[in-house]
Scaffold this active site. Sequence first.
Site, PDB file in Angstrom:
ATOM      1  NE  ARG A   1      -3.751   0.002   2.096  1.00 22.75           N
ATOM      2  CZ  ARG A   1      -4.689  -0.313   2.995  1.00 22.75           C
ATOM      3  NH1 ARG A   1      -4.901   0.448   4.028  1.00 22.75           N
ATOM      4  NH2 ARG A   1      -5.412  -1.398   2.842  1.00 22.75           N
TER       5      ARG A   1
ATOM      6  CG  HIS B   1      -6.683  -0.245  -6.042  1.00 23.73           C
ATOM      7  ND1 HIS B   1      -5.549  -0.786  -5.480  1.00 23.73           N
ATOM      8  CD2 HIS B   1      -6.973   0.851  -5.321  1.00 23.73           C
ATOM      9  CE1 HIS B   1      -5.168  -0.031  -4.464  1.00 23.73           C
ATOM     10  NE2 HIS B   1      -6.014   0.972  -4.351  1.00 23.73           N
TER      11      HIS B   1
ATOM     12  CE1 TYR C   1     -20.001  18.111 -13.975  1.00 19.75           C
ATOM     13  CE2 TYR C   1     -18.937  17.721 -11.878  1.00 19.75           C
ATOM     14  CZ  TYR C   1     -20.067  18.004 -12.601  1.00 19.75           C
ATOM     15  OH  TYR C   1     -21.244  18.185 -11.967  1.00 19.75           O
TER      16      TYR C   1
END
Lengths: 466, 320
Positions: free
Chosen positions: A37, A83, A127
């Site tokens: 991680r 993931h 967006y």
Amino acid sequence: MVDVTEPDPFDAIVDAPFDSALSERYLVYALSTITARSLPDLRDGLKPVHRRLLWAMRQLKLDPSQAFKKSARVVGDVIGKYHPHGDASVYDAMVRLAQDFSLRYPLVEGQGNFGNIDGDNAAAYRYTEARLTKTAIQLMAGLDEGTVNFHPTYNGEEEEPEIFPGLFPNLLANGSTGIAVGMATSIPSHNVAEIIDATLLLIDNPHVEHAELMQVFQGPDFATGGLVVDSPAAISHAYETGKGAIRVRGRFSTGRDAAGNWEETGIEKLGGGQWQLVVSEIPYMLQKGKLIEQVAQLIADKKLPILEDVRDESDEQIRIVFVPKSRNVDPELLKESLYRLTDLEGRFSLNLNVLDATRTPGVLGLKLILQEWVIAQIDILLRRSQHRLDKIAARLELVEGYIVAYLNLDRIIEIIRTEDEPKPVMMAEFELTDRQAEAILNMRLRSLRKLEEMELRQERDDLLAE
Amino acid sequence: MQKLLDSPARQRTRLKRDLNALRKDYAEDTALGRRRTTIAEAAPRVEFSMDAMIEKAPVTVILSAKGWIRGASGHEPLDKEFKFKEGDGPAFAVHAQTTDKLLIACDNGRFYTLGADKLPSARGFGEPVRTMLDIDAEAQIVALLVHRPGAQLLLASNVGRGFAAEAGELLAETRKGRGVMSTKPGVKLAVVREIAPEHDHVAVVGDNRKLVLFSLEELPVLAKGQGVTLQRYRDGGLADAITLKLEDGLSWKMGGESGRTRTESDMRLWKVARGAAGRLPPNGFPRDNKFCPRRYSPVCEANGKGNRRLSTFPSSSPRA
């Protein structure tokens, strides 16, 4: 009635001491945060989330030459296929890869609002659009050439690469920060040309001294510029041990000249002896809005009476204007006080803690990092070459078969038309291998036209030459 | 290619070639490759005190009897009637600059330091000084002085012991203050006064209305401790102590409305060795056995002492 004699193993009650139960589980968590991680891999400098992001984007064919695609598609693919974590964390990771003030060499090119140095957030992923940069392509170059191992994804449906094989020295070039359990990492970004120069030195002379490396590898090169004000000796020591801190200052300058050099004082004369100070670069990871707020608070609290006002006149280029109380104020004193009282001077801690090829974390010095990286790159080079050799050998075998087929075309056709089991006959008659015979049988009729001896011989010669 | 696989030297050459090719994309003359961060060792840090950043402005520090402190901007007349809360009243007032440090002495022998720039405005009643400094609940404030570098202070306890201290050594860095005079139960710091440079003698008067005068040289300069005996008493303790210049004699303010000052010029009669019992003071000495009215500043203007900045302002009137 359902038979209830067989209890569900998940419902079983197991007696265990609280502390061992807790420590076992925490150890598992700690190990996973360390190895999968928070710490980057030494070879490609990426954490798993970034690697999966780039891999997913590559699968979506988001090359620099292709059109942008919606970030939502990338995020969806990453969390769906590779993931299994939150969409927000994945999108934030991608946004960072696209910010040219966060990454020295951005790996993602964004279209739309990807945040700014003032600390504003990027627009939501519905967006914005994104694609890979050339740097990212270089980092992933050679993925299809058998250079790295692939492992199945979390649900076993697809595969993902363990590391990226590209030659781009991402670990040092872009740096990394992360907090695991019981250890953390903090690597600044560096100049690629300098990294390569240092690597070349190391390849030529494996026993090169650390000091020699530091001659070409000068130190951090932050995305936001600024000044590193430590002595070369202190910087060198930090890179030798892998631990240390680096003092970073904003740059007082009124702008660049035509040659691209910064003006050095930052003093802007206003006529009549009046002047003001201009800051053109701020320390890495500092949000400009926060800095302005901090200075404004100083003025409000009357902690810095020699400063009259602060104005943010930034556009693309940062431009923070400091107005002195009077023209008699010593500019150096004002600079020095701003360094001392605000985040215009900050510390970047250096902690070169990375995972090596065996996924073992360790704090390494510069030389060790480069050495391990060179070893990894040579390994990748060998695997690529071996892969290519195997490919050539396989193709060569087929081409030899085709040549035999061409030379005996009529007989081959006759065998195929008359024999029930043409393959063993062909193999016996022309000393073909199983693969060669199979390839000939699988040939389409229309490719008979292409089966020209000259071309085949040419291809064989080319392959042999390689 | 087989050769490449077999020869580490060829591998290194190949890697170098590839790296050099990559380096071209990130060369120093490209926008992406040019170094952004300048590495330049900074000149050694110019040491300057953050105190220099305090804007210098005159301020009148007012400390009430109940320990509320405030700073009026400008030098107000020290005898001006400031407003106090119900039941509170004036205790100390001094003129200072915002760049000055204030020394607050408590009867438990501790000295506290407060920057004159940190005071709340005098628009209201100020703030309890105990919220700004960790002063013991039982301790009373004995004196409020402006710290003047190089000055010496006369410290005396109620049992007649005392010493001189360098003002600079009384400054405390923390709000906990600095213990200067060690006090036993029943012993309290009673008098803190600035010693003017021209003063050469110490005058001490006891509750028993006896006065001694001895040379300043007999008074040790200490950083802390109980001090030495200044005057011996059979009953009672020390009422007041002061330093003076022998030639000028001892002056004190007459009581009542007159505001006249009386001077006993020949003080040789009272001069003894330190630690003597002393004799009755000159005729007309105040009945409260104090050298000067305790209101406001501990600097006694009647003796033309110390605080020169104060001397340009009207002298404080005795407490009614």
